[in-house]
Design a protein around this motif. Structure first.
Motif, short mmCIF file in Angstrom:
data_model
loop_
_atom_site.label_atom_id
_atom_site.label_comp_id
_atom_site.label_asym_id
_atom_site.label_seq_id
_atom_site.Cartn_x
_atom_site.Cartn_y
_atom_site.Cartn_z
N SER A 30 0.63 -3.51 -1.42
CA SER A 30 -0.34 -2.83 -0.54
C SER A 30 -1.54 -3.72 -0.30
N GLN A 44 -3.04 2.76 -4.93
CA GLN A 44 -2.59 2.46 -3.57
C GLN A 44 -1.46 3.40 -3.14
N ASN A 45 -0.90 4.13 -4.11
CA ASN A 45 0.29 4.92 -3.83
C ASN A 45 0.14 6.39 -4.18
#
Lengths: 207, 468
Positions: free
Chosen positions: B148, A113-114
């Motif tokens: 997220s 996600q990063n």
């Protein structure tokens, strides 16, 4: 999210297994409401000794690893808490790729996600890399996501698996939410079907 | 469809779409939200101009940072105060139900979800918290996610997932007296290791699991993540239905009857196959105590701390030595000789009414050892209220325990409840990682009964032969 295609960088070693996210970033750094500035907390309790002085053996206290972008570590890395502050702190330090024999599920997910690529290599490959990092002042490798391979300076090539969907998102730096929202019609259709079949799941909707 | 496991039934019911490579858009029925892992998710929504798809499918509560002492003065730690007011403001802005610090329903997310009937069988449930596995006790597929993905679920009510593997952990026979669900899950983690469940959803089966109350099943499923599992599950039965019935957010009347039928159909079909199987026999399980710095470093109460010199594998030996150094323990000493300074009864693992009843039974009419500081932190305002109605608070106070306000407290020590360096704690929580309860603090994970007895004696005791 920053895209990831290929990365050549210095490898920093953390030769321990079962590194939990409480160590990657201790709880006192979780009170922030922001994603940035978390490198202050990265391995905070391992960086310093009980008397408060810096542990010279810890990788982040050594100048040769100051610009490291690749972390080499042991099995089950990132176990424990789901805190995304762990990958945020690694990213804030400059880490874009982690090489390990295995990862804990939630951490593994959070990396993608990063824009951090978690790479699973064999125990033997990881051991070989630890030996080389130890024997050289600065050791660099190239991680190529397109080819799914770690290219090491000795001419070897360690291949790795990665989920095709995640790979595509990483290569293009895609916004996962926008991708899901492309399926809005399918989500709505699912909801109306489910609300009819199992109405108790939709206590928030008028029937 | 053929024979399916409980996991497969829930999963298949939640597939919105599936790509040829197996990438699945999975529908998420409920999301629990707390103050630590949500601020950046709400900020993300704002920056992208998005709003929650189903705000009432979420429920928010502050738990990690809240003080467990008098709350009338607010929160003294300014950063904690900002984090909690941020949650409150975000919930007001986006229309998400919020139980504030003064609300009797406030408590640990994983206690209040079931308590309110927010958690129901057959659901998919997520939270930005690894102990979301707790809700698997209801036969719900429940797992922890990062921030997220918290944002992703708020915006879309879906997650992109790949189907995990399945593992059956079958515990048959009879559990000896004085052994609890906590001892069973610690014994399981001791057996399969803290990475043993990676990539898998565990279903707990067998006579002993069936015999557990819903609260016992929550304790069991809660620590699935400590074995590395994605989630833990117990199939719903009449106990599940009875627990859920009449709770504020549960279905009522005819809808409840319809739901009950669907829930009882969720159990694994005979002939369905799991990818892996682990079997334990209840008679082999003793009260457990962790000696090291992860939950897999565990032994029987009448056992000894390991000796690294006896361990052949170099990696295991050095990890063991490192753990003993951190824990300040000599090799080979009996567990019952370990002296403690603190006792913490609480956390999403063991802070429900049954946990408090058991602990109270062990301390009734006794005194906490003079060298021990002990505290009880109920899991929610409603648990606290019920305990007080039953007089448990009086039993604890008279024995010398502190009786606190609900929250996560010293399980992770984000509030003022912290071990000082070198302090040793018998704790009913779920993680004994280095520094978990405070930098330099030393945690031993045990059941509520074991923690209560240790508080009285000042060291671990084998409760099977202890004079209650």
């Amino acid at each position: 999210m920053q895209a990831f295609t290929t990365l050549t960088g210095t490898v920093a070693p953390l030769n321990r297994g079962d590194v939990d996210t409480d160590q990657i970033i201790p709880k006192q750094y979780l009170k922030t409401i922001h994603r940035t500035g978390l490198k202050e907390g990265l391995f905070a309790d391992w960086r310093s000794r009980p008397d408060g002085s810096l542990d010279p053996d810890f990788f982040s206290n050594q100048s040769r690893y100051r610009d490291a972008t690749i972390l080499l570590t042991g099995e089950n890395f990132g176990c424990g808490s789901s805190r995304e502050h762990a990958p945020w702190a690694l990213l804030d330090y400059g880490i874009r790729c982690i090489l390990a024999p295995s990862f804990a599920d939630i951490f593994y997910n959070n990396c993608f996600q990063n824009g951090i690529l978690p790479v699973v290599l064999t125990v033997q490959e990881i051991q070989t890399l630890f030996d080389r990092v130890r024997s050289q002042n600065i050791y660099q490798v190239t991680v190529n996501l397109v080819q799914q391979a770690v290219l090491v300076s000795e001419g070897e090539r360690y291949t790795f698996d990665v989920d095709p969907f995640r790979k595509d998102c990483m290569l293009k730096g895609l916004d996962g939410i926008a991708l899901t929202l492309q399926h809005e019609a399918a989500i709505s259709a699912y909801e109306s079907h489910r609300a009819h079949q199992d109405p108790w799941l939709f206590h928030d909707q008028r029937r | 469809m053929g024979s399916q496991t409980l996991f497969e039934k829930i999963w298949n019911q939640h597939v919105v779409r599936e790509e040829p490579d197996g990438t699945t858009l999975l529908y998420i029925d409920r999301q629990l939200v707390h103050e630590v892992t949500s601020p950046q998710a709400f900020e993300g929504l704002r920056l992208a101009g998005r709003s929650p798809r189903r705000p009432l499918a979420a429920l928010a509560v502050p738990d990690h940072n809240v003080p467990t002492t008098d709350r009338s003065q607010g929160i003294s730690d300014p950063m904690s105060a900002v984090q909690i007011s941020t949650l409150e403001n975000n919930c007001a802005e986006f229309g998400i139900p919020y139980y504030g610090m003064q609300d009797i329903r406030q408590g640990i997310v994983h206690v209040i979800g079931p308590e309110q009937g927010f958690t129901l069988p057959g659901m998919t449930i997520v939270c930005g918290d690894s102990h979301t596995s707790t809700h698997g006790a209801f036969g719900a597929l429940a797992f922890g996610i990062g921030t997220s993905e918290v944002e992703h679920v708020l915006a879309t009510q879906c997650l992109v997932q790949k189907r995990p593997q399945t593992m059956e952990i079958r515990v048959e026979g009879t559990l000896p007296d004085y052994c609890s669900p906590k001892d069973v899950i610690l014994a399981i983690i001791g057996r399969i290791g803290i990475g043993g469940g990676i990539g898998q959803v565990v279903e707990y089966t067998g006579a002993i699991i069936r015999s557990f109350s819903m609260e016992g099943r929550m304790t069991l499923c809660n620590m699935s993540i400590e074995a590395g599992a994605r989630a833990g599950l117990v199939s719903p039965d009449e106990k599940t239905v009875e627990y859920v019935k009449g709770r504020p957010l549960s279905p009522q009347g005819e809808t409840f009857e319809q739901a009950r039928k669907a829930w009882l159909d969720l159990s694994t079909d005979s002939g369905a196959r799991y990818d892996n199987l682990v079997e334990l026999q209840g008679e082999d399980i003793s009260p457990q105590v962790t000696w090291g710095t992860n939950p897999g470093m565990v032994t029987d109460v009448n056992g000894t701390v390991p000796n690294p010199a006896d361990i052949e594998d170099e990696k295991v030996r050095s990890a063991t030595q490192r753990a003993l150094d951190y824990m300040g323990l000599q090799p080979s000493i009996p567990v019952c000789d370990i002296q403690i300074d603190r006792v913490f009864i609480g956390s999403c693992t063991n802070s429900r009414i049954e946990d408090l009843r058991v602990a109270a039974k062990y301390v009734q009419g006794k005194r906490v050892s003079g060298k021990v500081k002990a505290m009880v932190v109920p899991g929610s305002g409603l648990v606290k209220q019920q305990a007080e109605e039953e007089g448990l608070d009086r039993i604890f106070r008279e024995a010398g325990f502190e009786w606190r306000e609900p929250g996560c407290s010293m399980c992770l020590a984000m509030n003022a409840d912290v071990l000082t360096p070198g302090e040793r704690c018998a704790s009913t929580s779920n993680r004994n990682f280095e520094g978990r309860q405070g930098k330099g603090g030393r945690t031993h994970l045990v059941s509520p009964a074991m923690a209560a007895a240790a508080a009285v004696e000042g060291h671990f005791v084998d409760i099977r032969s202890w004079n209650v």
